[in-house]
Design a protein around this motif. Sequence first.
Motif, short mmCIF file in Angstrom:
data_model
loop_
_atom_site.label_atom_id
_atom_site.label_comp_id
_atom_site.label_asym_id
_atom_site.label_seq_id
_atom_site.Cartn_x
_atom_site.Cartn_y
_atom_site.Cartn_z
N GLY A 50 0.80 -1.23 0.00
CA GLY A 50 0.00 0.00 0.00
C GLY A 50 0.82 1.27 0.00
N LYS A 51 2.05 1.18 -0.58
CA LYS A 51 2.94 2.34 -0.61
C LYS A 51 3.55 2.52 -1.99
CE LYS A 51 4.39 1.89 4.26
NZ LYS A 51 5.58 1.76 5.17
N ALA A 52 4.09 3.71 -2.22
CA ALA A 52 4.80 3.99 -3.46
C ALA A 52 5.81 5.11 -3.21
CB ALA A 52 3.84 4.40 -4.58
N TRP A 53 6.97 4.99 -3.85
CA TRP A 53 7.95 6.07 -3.82
C TRP A 53 7.63 7.08 -4.92
CZ3 TRP A 53 11.19 6.89 0.03
CH2 TRP A 53 11.62 5.81 0.81
N MET A 54 7.55 8.36 -4.55
CA MET A 54 7.22 9.42 -5.51
C MET A 54 8.39 10.42 -5.54
SD MET A 54 4.27 8.24 -6.31
CE MET A 54 3.51 9.53 -7.29
N LEU A 55 8.80 10.79 -6.74
CA LEU A 55 9.91 11.72 -6.87
C LEU A 55 9.50 13.12 -6.43
CD1 LEU A 55 12.84 12.07 -7.84
CD2 LEU A 55 11.93 12.54 -10.13
N SER A 56 10.32 13.73 -5.59
CA SER A 56 10.06 15.08 -5.10
C SER A 56 10.91 16.13 -5.80
CB SER A 56 10.34 15.14 -3.59
OG SER A 56 10.16 16.45 -3.09
N SER A 57 12.18 15.79 -6.10
CA SER A 57 13.04 16.78 -6.76
C SER A 57 14.21 16.11 -7.45
CB SER A 57 13.56 17.80 -5.74
OG SER A 57 14.45 17.20 -4.83
N TRP A 58 14.69 16.79 -8.49
CA TRP A 58 15.91 16.42 -9.21
C TRP A 58 16.90 17.57 -9.12
CZ3 TRP A 58 17.22 11.87 -10.74
CH2 TRP A 58 16.38 10.99 -11.44
N ARG A 59 18.18 17.24 -9.11
CA ARG A 59 19.23 18.16 -9.50
C ARG A 59 20.22 17.35 -10.33
NH1 ARG A 59 23.70 21.62 -5.99
NH2 ARG A 59 24.36 22.95 -7.72
N ILE A 60 20.38 17.73 -11.60
CA ILE A 60 21.21 16.97 -12.53
C ILE A 60 22.22 17.91 -13.17
CG2 ILE A 60 21.23 15.50 -14.59
CD1 ILE A 60 18.27 14.86 -14.02
N GLN A 61 23.50 17.54 -13.12
CA GLN A 61 24.56 18.29 -13.78
C GLN A 61 25.13 17.44 -14.90
OE1 GLN A 61 27.29 19.38 -10.63
NE2 GLN A 61 25.97 21.05 -9.91
N ILE A 62 25.17 18.00 -16.11
CA ILE A 62 25.52 17.24 -17.30
C ILE A 62 26.83 17.76 -17.89
CG2 ILE A 62 24.79 16.56 -19.62
CD1 ILE A 62 21.86 17.16 -18.57
N ALA A 63 27.82 16.88 -18.00
CA ALA A 63 29.11 17.24 -18.58
C ALA A 63 29.10 17.04 -20.09
CB ALA A 63 30.22 16.41 -17.96
N PHE A 108 9.60 10.95 -1.75
CA PHE A 108 8.80 10.79 -0.54
C PHE A 108 7.97 9.52 -0.66
CE2 PHE A 108 5.99 13.33 -3.24
CZ PHE A 108 4.75 12.74 -3.05
N LEU A 109 7.67 8.94 0.48
CA LEU A 109 6.91 7.70 0.52
C LEU A 109 5.43 8.02 0.67
CD1 LEU A 109 7.47 4.66 0.43
CD2 LEU A 109 7.53 4.68 2.93
N LEU A 110 4.64 7.51 -0.26
CA LEU A 110 3.21 7.80 -0.29
C LEU A 110 2.40 6.61 0.19
CD1 LEU A 110 1.04 9.91 -1.30
CD2 LEU A 110 0.99 8.57 -3.42
N ASP A 111 1.44 6.86 1.08
CA ASP A 111 0.47 5.85 1.50
C ASP A 111 -0.65 5.84 0.46
OD1 ASP A 111 -1.86 4.63 2.68
OD2 ASP A 111 -0.91 4.81 4.63
N LEU A 112 -0.77 4.74 -0.28
CA LEU A 112 -1.73 4.67 -1.38
C LEU A 112 -3.18 4.69 -0.90
CD1 LEU A 112 0.07 2.07 -3.66
CD2 LEU A 112 0.03 4.56 -3.92
N LYS A 113 -3.42 4.29 0.33
CA LYS A 113 -4.79 4.26 0.84
C LYS A 113 -5.27 5.66 1.22
CE LYS A 113 -4.51 -0.49 2.61
NZ LYS A 113 -4.57 -1.35 3.83
#
Length: 247
Positions: A50-63, A108-113
């Motif tokens: 009854g859970k899911a990981w949801m993306l909250s933020s990115w920081r990406i540096q590209i060479a 962040f961890l989301l409670d699906l219920k």
Amino acid sequence: MYHFHSRVRYSEIGEDGCLTLTGMINYLQDCSTFQSEDSGVGVKYMEGRGKAWMLSSWRIQIARYPELGEPVTIGTWHCGNKGIYGYRNFIMEDAAGKRLLEAESSWFLLDLKTGLPCRVTEEDVKAYGMPEAALDLGTAPRKVLLPEAYEDGRAIAVSHHHIDTNHHVNNAQYVEIAREAAAISRPIRELRVDYRKAAVLGDRIYPRISRGQEEVTVALLSDREEIFAAVWMRLAENHAQDGGKND
């Protein structure tokens, strides 16, 4: 560190013959998904809890953006958790082991219920092993700051191709929508994204675009002016000297 090897496919490149920004983000998302699946805590396992990981933020540096056919290695590791959040880093390297990108992310961890975030427990992260040291990408604002001055972009209707298994717009799609709304043709050297509200099928996304000398900020809003995502992009200084072969 968990890693997998791949090769840049024709379907993943842009008109310059290099892996697109969206393609890069997809590789990172795939890497974390593969680690979860291989560790026995993948999508179906999490749904069963009854859970899911949801993306909250990115920081990406590209060479550098790798070219068509170029071998790449993508790596990821868990580097800690606190409260409702888990933290994960990523790298992409070429065949010689040279870094193509480095990235940090928070989830962040989301409670699906209940539809509400829930506290991360030891059970939620033990499959990933002990946290490893985080990358040092330098300092940056904790949130993407939205300038007061902006121009309105054309509204985008959320379609089936935007949606992932969570029935939300996929994380990489927000970045692609922002990049296209701002008509960015130069390579992007650094990306920061805050995900604030999930857009779903049938929603309309309204871009607000703010341009600086070498950076662009795009806020993606609902018709009620709620922010779906805020995207900040630092552009390469010279497009002509920034192709796939250039470091």
